[in-house]
Scaffold this motif. Sequence first.
Motif, short mmCIF file in Angstrom:
data_model
loop_
_atom_site.label_atom_id
_atom_site.label_comp_id
_atom_site.label_asym_id
_atom_site.label_seq_id
_atom_site.Cartn_x
_atom_site.Cartn_y
_atom_site.Cartn_z
N GLN A 129 43.08 -19.21 19.71
CA GLN A 129 43.24 -19.50 21.13
C GLN A 129 42.19 -20.50 21.62
O GLN A 129 42.50 -21.46 22.32
N THR A 130 40.93 -20.27 21.22
CA THR A 130 39.85 -21.19 21.62
C THR A 130 40.08 -22.58 21.06
O THR A 130 39.87 -23.59 21.73
N ARG A 131 40.54 -22.66 19.82
CA ARG A 131 40.78 -23.96 19.18
C ARG A 131 41.87 -24.73 19.92
O ARG A 131 41.76 -25.94 20.14
N SER A 132 42.92 -24.01 20.32
CA SER A 132 44.00 -24.67 21.04
C SER A 132 43.52 -25.24 22.37
O SER A 132 43.89 -26.33 22.78
N VAL A 133 42.65 -24.48 23.05
CA VAL A 133 42.12 -24.94 24.34
C VAL A 133 41.25 -26.17 24.14
O VAL A 133 41.34 -27.15 24.88
N LEU A 134 40.39 -26.16 23.10
CA LEU A 134 39.50 -27.29 22.86
C LEU A 134 40.28 -28.54 22.46
O LEU A 134 39.87 -29.66 22.74
N GLN A 135 41.42 -28.35 21.80
CA GLN A 135 42.25 -29.51 21.45
C GLN A 135 42.79 -30.17 22.71
O GLN A 135 42.99 -31.39 22.75
N THR A 136 43.03 -29.37 23.73
CA THR A 136 43.51 -29.94 24.99
C THR A 136 42.39 -30.66 25.72
O THR A 136 42.58 -31.76 26.24
N LEU A 137 41.19 -30.06 25.75
CA LEU A 137 40.07 -30.67 26.47
C LEU A 137 39.52 -31.89 25.74
O LEU A 137 38.99 -32.79 26.37
N GLY A 138 39.64 -31.94 24.44
CA GLY A 138 39.21 -33.12 23.70
C GLY A 138 38.06 -32.83 22.76
O GLY A 138 37.48 -31.74 22.75
N PRO A 139 37.68 -33.82 21.96
CA PRO A 139 36.61 -33.65 20.97
C PRO A 139 35.24 -33.52 21.61
O PRO A 139 35.06 -33.78 22.80
N ARG A 140 34.30 -33.13 20.81
CA ARG A 140 32.95 -32.88 21.30
C ARG A 140 32.25 -34.20 21.66
O ARG A 140 32.34 -35.16 20.91
N PRO A 141 31.57 -34.27 22.81
CA PRO A 141 30.81 -35.48 23.15
C PRO A 141 29.74 -35.75 22.10
O PRO A 141 29.17 -34.81 21.53
N ASP A 142 29.45 -37.03 21.86
CA ASP A 142 28.45 -37.33 20.84
C ASP A 142 27.04 -37.05 21.36
O ASP A 142 26.82 -36.80 22.54
N HIS A 143 26.09 -37.12 20.47
CA HIS A 143 24.72 -36.75 20.77
C HIS A 143 24.13 -37.59 21.89
O HIS A 143 23.49 -37.07 22.81
N GLU A 144 24.36 -38.88 21.84
CA GLU A 144 23.80 -39.79 22.85
C GLU A 144 24.40 -39.52 24.23
O GLU A 144 23.73 -39.61 25.25
N SER A 145 25.69 -39.19 24.27
CA SER A 145 26.34 -38.91 25.55
C SER A 145 25.77 -37.64 26.18
O SER A 145 25.59 -37.58 27.40
N VAL A 146 25.49 -36.64 25.37
CA VAL A 146 24.91 -35.40 25.90
C VAL A 146 23.52 -35.67 26.46
O VAL A 146 23.17 -35.21 27.55
N ASP A 147 22.73 -36.46 25.70
CA ASP A 147 21.40 -36.81 26.20
C ASP A 147 21.49 -37.60 27.50
O ASP A 147 20.71 -37.41 28.43
N MET A 148 22.47 -38.52 27.55
CA MET A 148 22.65 -39.32 28.75
C MET A 148 23.05 -38.44 29.94
O MET A 148 22.62 -38.66 31.07
N ALA A 149 23.90 -37.43 29.68
CA ALA A 149 24.31 -36.53 30.75
C ALA A 149 23.11 -35.76 31.31
O ALA A 149 22.96 -35.62 32.53
#
Length: 566
Positions: A129-149
Amino acid sequence: FNIYNNTNRKPQNNQLKSETLGISSNLYRKACKKLWKTRISIGNPPALKMDPNLKSYPLLSYVLSRLPSISSRLQSSPSSDTPFDLEQPPPIDAASSSTAPPPIVDQMPHLSHPKVLASMTHAIYDVAQTRSVLQTLGPRPDHESVDMAHHKLAEIDSNLSKSLEELVLSPRPEGVDQAEWRANLADKEQQIRQQAEQEKSMYKSILQLDEMHEAYGKLVKQAEERLVKIYEKAGEVADDSEPVEETNPEVVGILEEAQGKGLERVDLCGRKLRYLPEAFGKISGLLSLNLSGNQLEVIPDSLAGLEKLEELNVSSNLLESLPDSIGLLQNLKILDVSGNKLNALPDSICYCRSLVELDVSFNSLAYLPTNLGNELGNLERLSIYLNKLRYLPNSICKMRSLRFLDVHFNELRGLPNEIGRLTNLEVLNVCSNFSDLTELPETLGDLTNLKELDLSNNQIQALPDTFGRLDNLKKLNLEQNPLVIPPLEVVEQGVDAVKLFMAKRWADKLAEEERKSMIEVNEEEENGWLTRSTTWLKRSVSVVGETVSGYLGTAGPTDPILDEER
């Protein structure tokens, strides 16, 4: 981020899954777009994948392949537009399974038992169930994007504090009642806070998605462990699994010797070791440890106990990660982890501040820790070739001791703009980044100690105008580039001809700028002379007027007949 472009998914399902997790897909998409506008990078963002890859968890992957898709559970009837999971094996129908069972079933035959499979299916439903939800929301943000956030959230909070401070200190206009003014301030404060919260929500959604992927990784690992235990209870793992590897006799001998006397150097290169005993972390006097050319998949955390260790070589193994405890090796000077399967380096590696040489080449690194250059100020050699890097962190320009930098065979889109701050750099190799590397920063000419430079097999059309300032450059490779500046006939004459051409081009450019500057100065002087002349003329006219008035004197008595109106 190409996350929400799959038009085959049902809108109502996406909406349901997004609301379940409290994240708006539109909000996340806006945040990603804004991040990519603000971050310093060249080219398109790196392609992202679901993490972790289920191929690392065979039991879980097999059980998921036997489940109907989550989207079909949400709908009353199956549809042909059910999303397909590239990492999840396709469902196995009864007809094909009877004739061609999956390879894992051959190794673990009790997987085909209905009760065992039913028990496993029940145990991993939360993962599906969790996998299906994450497929809808999209892939994981990369390391630099998280730092930028994180950075943007801190910036928004800082701006909010300044805005509120300015609001509080703003003077009350005259004629405005104090109560009315306070109400006005309260309204403005609410608007400012709402606007800040709206901006923060976009970046919070990225951090929340990253946390969800992190939690999902732990969930997958725990699910695999549950499945293994279920199978063990079925009595099959003990029969089908490989026998536990016995400790290598040479390793036992080294541990026994270490108890009797202090060891400073241990060389276990090419011993086909599959694991390292935790007891190795107790050889407190060890200075050098060579574990290269083995089959190690994990480095035990106990190695953090080697407080005096100066050299660690774990190259050519099967490592997929390094332990966070590696940051406790405060005296480590040489670290070689090349030729493994590393996707990332732990941030704790930045605490190995004594490092002089770091080799992480021939891995699958997509990024480097953001603060790598801020902490490793003593680093002299950095080898990161044969990876998947698209950019280097800006902090790498703070490695003032760096003399050798090799980043060839990556996917670099460019070098940091402040690369010229590496004034001690002597060797720079950025060859074979192919179509990704198209230009170089102007600060490249500030690398005054550079002796060797390899720019071959890229798409560079022009060298920076400051290139002629590389006085110490002795070796230069520009092959397989569509160079226009300098022309090919100059390049063929060698490095000195290239430097001379670029230096002359730079001198001509400076001369042209100086000529334009002189023209502007002359124009200003001429305009200034005209202004001074006009001022002098006005003053002269004024003086003459006053003199004439004085000469004629004041007017006498008026004649009433002459003044009479007619």
